[in-house]
Design a protein around this motif. Structure first.
Motif, PDB file in Angstrom:
ATOM      1  N   LEU A 176    -108.809 -18.657  38.809  1.00 31.66           N
ATOM      2  CA  LEU A 176    -107.917 -18.184  40.002  1.00 31.66           C
ATOM      3  C   LEU A 176    -108.563 -18.891  41.295  1.00 31.66           C
ATOM      4  O   LEU A 176    -107.705 -19.206  42.271  1.00 31.66           O
ATOM      5  N   ALA A 177    -109.907 -19.071  41.543  1.00 29.34           N
ATOM      6  CA  ALA A 177    -110.244 -19.817  42.592  1.00 29.34           C
ATOM      7  C   ALA A 177    -109.984 -21.251  42.569  1.00 29.34           C
ATOM      8  O   ALA A 177    -109.400 -21.607  43.809  1.00 29.34           O
ATOM      9  N   GLY A 178    -109.693 -21.793  41.602  1.00 28.69           N
ATOM     10  CA  GLY A 178    -109.117 -23.317  41.493  1.00 28.69           C
ATOM     11  C   GLY A 178    -107.618 -23.448  41.745  1.00 28.69           C
ATOM     12  O   GLY A 178    -107.389 -24.162  42.652  1.00 28.69           O
ATOM     13  N   PHE A 179    -106.847 -22.282  41.156  1.00 26.49           N
ATOM     14  CA  PHE A 179    -105.581 -21.991  41.552  1.00 26.49           C
ATOM     15  C   PHE A 179    -105.313 -21.988  43.240  1.00 26.49           C
ATOM     16  O   PHE A 179    -104.572 -22.490  43.733  1.00 26.49           O
ATOM     17  N   ALA A 180    -106.079 -21.032  43.695  1.00 32.83           N
ATOM     18  CA  ALA A 180    -106.036 -20.718  45.190  1.00 32.83           C
ATOM     19  C   ALA A 180    -106.430 -21.963  45.921  1.00 32.83           C
ATOM     20  O   ALA A 180    -105.688 -22.371  47.158  1.00 32.83           O
ATOM     21  N   PHE A 181    -107.385 -22.767  45.634  1.00 32.33           N
ATOM     22  CA  PHE A 181    -107.818 -24.096  46.463  1.00 32.33           C
ATOM     23  C   PHE A 181    -106.716 -25.103  46.439  1.00 32.33           C
ATOM     24  O   PHE A 181    -106.266 -25.701  47.285  1.00 32.33           O
ATOM     25  N   THR A 182    -106.001 -25.067  45.185  1.00 33.46           N
ATOM     26  CA  THR A 182    -104.891 -26.026  45.113  1.00 33.46           C
ATOM     27  C   THR A 182    -103.604 -25.479  45.732  1.00 33.46           C
ATOM     28  O   THR A 182    -102.821 -26.426  46.246  1.00 33.46           O
ATOM     29  N   ALA A 183    -103.580 -24.380  45.849  1.00 37.05           N
ATOM     30  CA  ALA A 183    -102.454 -23.889  46.704  1.00 37.05           C
ATOM     31  C   ALA A 183    -102.612 -24.147  48.076  1.00 37.05           C
ATOM     32  O   ALA A 183    -101.644 -24.286  48.853  1.00 37.05           O
ATOM     33  N   VAL A 184    -103.808 -23.707  48.655  1.00 43.10           N
ATOM     34  CA  VAL A 184    -104.034 -24.085  50.073  1.00 43.10           C
ATOM     35  C   VAL A 184    -103.613 -25.528  50.172  1.00 43.10           C
ATOM     36  O   VAL A 184    -103.279 -25.931  51.213  1.00 43.10           O
ATOM     37  N   VAL A 185    -104.330 -26.540  49.544  1.00 42.48           N
ATOM     38  CA  VAL A 185    -104.121 -27.959  49.640  1.00 42.48           C
ATOM     39  C   VAL A 185    -102.362 -27.935  49.646  1.00 42.48           C
ATOM     40  O   VAL A 185    -102.124 -28.891  50.533  1.00 42.48           O
ATOM     41  N   LEU A 186    -101.581 -27.751  48.708  1.00 42.92           N
ATOM     42  CA  LEU A 186    -100.255 -27.798  48.734  1.00 42.92           C
ATOM     43  C   LEU A 186     -99.539 -27.374  49.804  1.00 42.92           C
ATOM     44  O   LEU A 186     -98.556 -27.955  50.370  1.00 42.92           O
ATOM     45  N   VAL A 187     -99.861 -26.191  50.288  1.00 42.88           N
ATOM     46  CA  VAL A 187     -99.282 -25.430  51.606  1.00 42.88           C
ATOM     47  C   VAL A 187     -99.684 -26.332  52.815  1.00 42.88           C
ATOM     48  O   VAL A 187     -98.573 -26.195  53.494  1.00 42.88           O
ATOM     49  N   VAL A 188    -100.669 -26.684  52.962  1.00 44.37           N
ATOM     50  CA  VAL A 188    -101.284 -27.473  54.089  1.00 44.37           C
ATOM     51  C   VAL A 188    -100.442 -28.786  54.041  1.00 44.37           C
ATOM     52  O   VAL A 188    -100.073 -29.299  55.347  1.00 44.37           O
ATOM     53  N   GLN A 189    -100.163 -29.545  53.102  1.00 41.14           N
ATOM     54  CA  GLN A 189     -99.557 -30.736  53.041  1.00 41.14           C
ATOM     55  C   GLN A 189     -98.004 -30.611  53.178  1.00 41.14           C
ATOM     56  O   GLN A 189     -97.424 -31.835  53.244  1.00 41.14           O
ATOM     57  N   SER A 190     -97.614 -29.491  52.926  1.00 45.64           N
ATOM     58  CA  SER A 190     -96.066 -29.449  52.672  1.00 45.64           C
ATOM     59  C   SER A 190     -95.328 -29.501  54.275  1.00 45.64           C
ATOM     60  O   SER A 190     -96.130 -29.254  55.377  1.00 45.64           O
ATOM     61  N   THR A 191     -94.090 -30.197  54.254  1.00 46.40           N
ATOM     62  CA  THR A 191     -93.361 -30.371  55.524  1.00 46.40           C
ATOM     63  C   THR A 191     -92.038 -29.776  55.305  1.00 46.40           C
ATOM     64  O   THR A 191     -91.236 -30.537  54.491  1.00 46.40           O
ATOM     65  N   ILE A 192     -91.685 -28.637  55.634  1.00 41.53           N
ATOM     66  CA  ILE A 192     -90.605 -27.949  55.452  1.00 41.53           C
ATOM     67  C   ILE A 192     -89.811 -27.717  56.949  1.00 41.53           C
ATOM     68  O   ILE A 192     -90.276 -27.212  57.681  1.00 41.53           O
ATOM     69  N   PRO A 193     -88.757 -28.342  56.903  1.00 48.06           N
ATOM     70  CA  PRO A 193     -87.928 -28.043  58.402  1.00 48.06           C
ATOM     71  C   PRO A 193     -87.095 -27.141  58.506  1.00 48.06           C
ATOM     72  O   PRO A 193     -85.977 -26.700  58.454  1.00 48.06           O
ATOM     73  N   VAL A 194     -87.857 -25.804  58.747  1.00 49.47           N
ATOM     74  CA  VAL A 194     -87.217 -24.396  59.099  1.00 49.47           C
ATOM     75  C   VAL A 194     -88.184 -24.030  60.345  1.00 49.47           C
ATOM     76  O   VAL A 194     -89.265 -24.436  60.703  1.00 49.47           O
ATOM     77  N   SER A 195     -87.276 -22.977  61.032  1.00 48.99           N
ATOM     78  CA  SER A 195     -87.749 -22.747  62.162  1.00 48.99           C
ATOM     79  C   SER A 195     -89.081 -21.904  62.287  1.00 48.99           C
ATOM     80  O   SER A 195     -90.092 -22.275  62.936  1.00 48.99           O
ATOM     81  N   ASN A 196     -89.278 -20.971  61.382  1.00 49.73           N
ATOM     82  CA  ASN A 196     -90.505 -20.174  61.188  1.00 49.73           C
ATOM     83  C   ASN A 196     -91.430 -20.522  60.260  1.00 49.73           C
ATOM     84  O   ASN A 196     -92.224 -20.032  59.675  1.00 49.73           O
ATOM     85  N   ASN A 197     -91.348 -22.175  59.968  1.00 48.17           N
ATOM     86  CA  ASN A 197     -92.102 -22.667  58.903  1.00 48.17           C
ATOM     87  C   ASN A 197     -93.697 -22.664  59.163  1.00 48.17           C
ATOM     88  O   ASN A 197     -94.427 -22.417  58.389  1.00 48.17           O
ATOM     89  N   THR A 198     -94.153 -22.937  60.450  1.00 46.92           N
ATOM     90  CA  THR A 198     -95.655 -22.885  60.774  1.00 46.92           C
ATOM     91  C   THR A 198     -96.229 -21.326  60.548  1.00 46.92           C
ATOM     92  O   THR A 198     -97.420 -21.149  60.085  1.00 46.92           O
TER      93      THR A 198
END
Length: 129
Positions: A34-56
């Motif tokens: 689960l720690a490995g999955f959480a670290f992967t999720a952090v990396v994927l969320v930080v790198q995502s670029t979604i054009p929505v108003s409340n994105n940040t």
């Protein structure tokens, strides 16, 4: 009462109950995974670029939730590994198991909360397009 009897006092009565040393070996693997999955999720969320108003805001909350879950899983994994390395069941083992199990449960709650925020983030993106 000799020193040997003092150190192992109460351990003979604990052998008939739940063996936390055997259970800790399995919990180490689960918490590390689960720690490995959480670290992967952090990396994927930080790198995502979604054009929505409340994105940040949603990205920040999900990153925080996944980071808390990651560090909690790492701490509980280390604590479970300490328990699994003990040679016999002592009252100290049960105290450490309670501490590690509590931190593992709280980490799991934060991981599910971060997952819910990420799902909300990506679903609102799909609704706007």
């Amino acid at each position: 009462m000799s020193e040997i009897e003092c150190n192992h006092q109460g351990s003979e009565n604990l052998s008939k109950y739940w063996i936390c040393i055997d259970a800790a070996k399995n919990y180490v693997n689960i918490a590390s995974l689960l720690a490995g999955f959480a670290f992967t999720a952090v990396v994927l969320v930080v790198q995502s670029t979604i054009p929505v108003s409340n994105n940040t805001l949603l990205r920040d909350w999900s990153s925080i939730a996944f980071l808390i879950g990651f560090f909690g899983c790492v701490v509980s994994s280390f604590t479970f590994s300490i328990i699994s390395g003990e040679e016999e069941v002592l009252p100290r083992s049960f105290s450490l198991m309670l501490l590690a199990g509590g931190s593992f449960a709280i980490s799991g709650i934060y991981l599910f909360w971060g997952l819910a925020i990420v799902i909300k983030l990506f679903l609102t993106c799909l609704l706007y397009t």
